[in-house]
Design an enzyme around this catalytic site. Structure first.
Site, PDB file in Angstrom:
ATOM      1  N   CYS B 113       0.888  -1.161   0.000  1.00  0.00           N
ATOM      2  CA  CYS B 113       0.000   0.000   0.000  1.00  0.00           C
ATOM      3  C   CYS B 113       0.923   1.207   0.000  1.00  0.00           C
ATOM      4  CB  CYS B 113      -0.914   0.021   1.219  1.00  0.00           C
ATOM      5  SG  CYS B 113      -1.922   1.515   1.286  1.00  0.00           S
ATOM      6  N   CYS B 116      -0.494   4.264   2.268  1.00  0.00           N
ATOM      7  CA  CYS B 116      -0.634   4.174   3.732  1.00  0.00           C
ATOM      8  C   CYS B 116      -0.279   2.762   4.176  1.00  0.00           C
ATOM      9  CB  CYS B 116      -2.020   4.595   4.192  1.00  0.00           C
ATOM     10  SG  CYS B 116      -3.360   3.879   3.224  1.00  0.00           S
ATOM     11  N   SER B 117      -1.257   1.970   4.563  1.00  0.00           N
ATOM     12  CA  SER B 117      -0.948   0.655   5.102  1.00  0.00           C
ATOM     13  C   SER B 117      -2.114  -0.292   4.903  1.00  0.00           C
ATOM     14  CB  SER B 117      -0.663   0.774   6.595  1.00  0.00           C
ATOM     15  OG  SER B 117      -1.826   1.308   7.218  1.00  0.00           O
ATOM     16  N   CYS B 118      -2.909  -0.063   3.859  1.00  0.00           N
ATOM     17  CA  CYS B 118      -4.084  -0.903   3.635  1.00  0.00           C
ATOM     18  C   CYS B 118      -3.642  -2.359   3.504  1.00  0.00           C
ATOM     19  CB  CYS B 118      -4.819  -0.467   2.380  1.00  0.00           C
ATOM     20  SG  CYS B 118      -5.463   1.213   2.533  1.00  0.00           S
TER      21      CYS B 118
END
Lengths: 103, 210
Positions: B113, B116-118
């Site tokens: 991602c 972000c950090s999906c």
């Protein structure tokens, strides 16, 4: 092209990947839980996209130094203040009160 | 950048101790104020923490093992992932769309991602620190083979590498190739070969006996 700080794909200065792992601290889990509860069923204070917008608005230096949940709690604070649920002043005051108690 | 200066510090992602203290304090202040005002109840927070702690890569491993032994399930998993997961009683929670990606001899999928950090958290638990690191997010999209090499995975030059960039709405689960020599293994034994990293695409499933 002017890039926003969160848009990291192909960012030129990236170094080796640190594969060290830390166990999440309680405050990190609480921060994660706060977002899920406040954005979840029955509360709907915001949506995940709004958390992201608040994270993406953090300035570059802080974005890079705050760490993952540092960014999250900063963004959660932004959203709470924007919505008038808490004020910056009362959060500051509570932090100071806690500091006093520790002394 | 902090990641460069403290490359050997497992706590790098948290920032230095001064910053950590100030964020931790603000988190504590916010949580206590919200609880006092009745915006959140303390047990709601604990339940959410319990839910987070209960989700581990074992859930994803169960899905992969079933896909390895049941071709019909695998077909459904690849075309209608949500329905297949529901059939296996894997609750995807608040995720909108989960897409399963099959690794084969010819195609290797890896997930990131960049923004972000999906991550498919409800199936794999919380993402590892490196997945959220600025370096991984930066580099895997421009030099996937180099990054995989850093993870100890050297791919054949004729294997096509596909990098999937997750979004808030679409999360990916990699179905690693079934290791050779596992024809007689039970579904539970197979699940034991499926690591978290193999479901992100930075590793292969383990060979039996290793």
């Amino acid at each position: 092209m002017d890039r926003r700080v969160h848009d990291r794909g192909g960012w030129p200065e990236a170094g080796p990947i640190n594969r060290g792992q830390h166990d999440l601290a309680l405050w990190e889990k609480q921060t994660d839980a706060l977002h899920r509860v406040l954005s979840g069923p029955g509360k709907h204070k915001w949506r995940v996209d709004e958390l992201r917008r608040a994270i993406e608005s953090i300035g570059r230096d802080e974005y890079e130094s705050a760490g993952y949940y540092g960014r999250w709690i900063t963004a959660i604070e932004t959203l709470l203040v924007e919505r008038g649920i808490l004020s910056r002043e009362e959060i500051d005051r509570r932090v100071e009160d806690t500091d006093e108690q520790v002394k | 950048m902090e990641e460069h200066n403290h490359g050997h510090d497992a706590h790098t992602q948290v920032g230095d101790s001064h910053e950590m203290t100030s964020y931790e304090k603000r988190a504590g202040a916010i949580l206590s104020l919200l609880t006092e005002k009745g915006v959140v109840a303390s047990d709601e927070i604990w339940r959410a923490i319990d839910d987070m702690d209960s989700r581990t890569p074992a859930l994803g491993a169960k899905v992969v093992a079933r896909a390895w032994v049941d071709p019909e399930f695998k077909a459904q998993l690849l075309t209608d992932t949500k329905a297949a997961l529901t059939e296996l009683d894997v609750d995807i929670g608040s995720l909108n769309t989960v897409v399963a990606l099959e690794n084969t001899d010819k195609v290797h999928n890896v997930v990131v991602c960049t923004l972000c950090s999906c991550y498919p958290r409800t199936i794999l638990g919380v993402p590892p620190d490196w997945y959220k690191s600025l370096s991984y997010r930066s580099r895997v999209v421009v030099d996937p083979r180099g990054v995989l090499r850093e993870f100890g995975l050297e791919l054949d030059p004729d294997v096509e590498v596909r990098v999937y960039d997750s979004t808030a709405d679409i999360r990916y689960l990699v179905i690693p190739s079934r290791p050779a020599g596992t024809e007689a293994a039970t579904e539970d034994e197979l699940a034991g070969l499926v690591s978290r990293d193999s479901m992100i695409g930075v590793a292969m499933a383990s060979a039996p006996g290793k």
